[in-house]
Design a protein around this motif. Sequence first.
Motif, mmCIF file in Angstrom:
data_model
loop_
_atom_site.group_PDB
_atom_site.id
_atom_site.type_symbol
_atom_site.label_atom_id
_atom_site.label_comp_id
_atom_site.label_asym_id
_atom_site.label_seq_id
_atom_site.Cartn_x
_atom_site.Cartn_y
_atom_site.Cartn_z
ATOM 1 N N TYR A 274 -7.277 1.685 8.128
ATOM 2 C CA TYR A 274 -7.415 0.783 7.982
ATOM 3 C C TYR A 274 -9.125 0.059 8.547
ATOM 4 O O TYR A 274 -9.238 0.382 9.464
ATOM 5 N N TYR B 44 -9.457 5.290 0.920
ATOM 6 C CA TYR B 44 -9.387 3.704 1.272
ATOM 7 C C TYR B 44 -8.280 4.478 2.358
ATOM 8 O O TYR B 44 -8.199 4.889 3.135
ATOM 9 N N ASP B 45 -7.230 3.479 2.866
ATOM 10 C CA ASP B 45 -5.978 3.291 3.940
ATOM 11 C C ASP B 45 -5.489 4.641 4.833
ATOM 12 O O ASP B 45 -5.049 4.858 5.284
ATOM 13 N N HIS C 187 -2.365 -5.184 7.743
ATOM 14 C CA HIS C 187 -1.316 -4.157 8.015
ATOM 15 C C HIS C 187 -1.069 -4.994 10.069
ATOM 16 O O HIS C 187 -1.810 -4.703 10.689
ATOM 17 N N TYR D 258 -7.074 -6.533 3.387
ATOM 18 C CA TYR D 258 -6.249 -5.148 4.285
ATOM 19 C C TYR D 258 -5.455 -5.719 4.995
ATOM 20 O O TYR D 258 -6.205 -6.269 6.034
ATOM 21 N N ASN E 291 1.218 -0.930 -0.167
ATOM 22 C CA ASN E 291 -0.343 -0.194 0.238
ATOM 23 C C ASN E 291 0.503 1.060 -0.612
ATOM 24 O O ASN E 291 1.899 0.855 -0.069
#
Length: 254
Positions: free
Chosen positions: A92, A85-86, A64, A62, A45
């Motif tokens: 997230y 998005y993130d 993280h 996703y 990402n």
Amino acid sequence: MAALHPYTTRNRRRSRPPSYTTLWGTTLGGPGGFLGPPTSDELTNADGIGKRTSFQGDATIYWHPDTDAHPVGGAIGSKWAQFGYDPGPLGYPITDEITNPDGIGKRQAFQHDSSIYWHPNTGAHQIGGQIGARWGELEWEASYLGYPTTDELSTPNGAARFNHFENGSVYWAQPTGAHDLTREMMAIWGAYGFETGLMGLPAGNNIPDSDISVLARGQQAAPRLRIPGEPQEQVFQNAIGRFGTDGEAYVRGR
């Protein structure tokens, strides 16, 4: 968004979520599951830390290190995309997509004290912070407010933030906090110009069953307002709005 508030206990994630590969391969059924086979490699990402892989079933997992691995897609994923998005203000995902107690609506919680709620009648909308906290105090979508019908928005003058719901609204401002309003009270407030009018911002929550049936001293009838509704009152910065048993709306200065 409104100031952060720890209301996301409803969406508390598992203490030891599965790994990125285990989530798809075992928990979500692998190629035969609802995600289907992957349609991309594992990608890094924009933050240089998180990872993602897209799948055939209109979803992406996703990952993280601070949030672990969660699939996001469909209408909720599309709304998250609108927020960037993130890297956007939501961050997230911290939960998978969850079915609400009504068995119809869905929700997914995100890193920065926000969730996206979806229902077929209202679509997908973001809510969080102190507005989300007040909604939670009222029991979320099971409350009289119902589901959100907007994302969190700013008033035109920038003085407050709000979400509209199926049957009312919640407004937040730094000096007054977050307070819920019914449709009827919104009509009274709107007749006087909302936050820029003589009533100012809501300074208290809606109080149902306030039996006001006659025009009391110091009150004036709200202009052109005679609508069906339950007796109620609400305190604003500069006035008190009341809706009586006779169907008439009244406003009294504070």
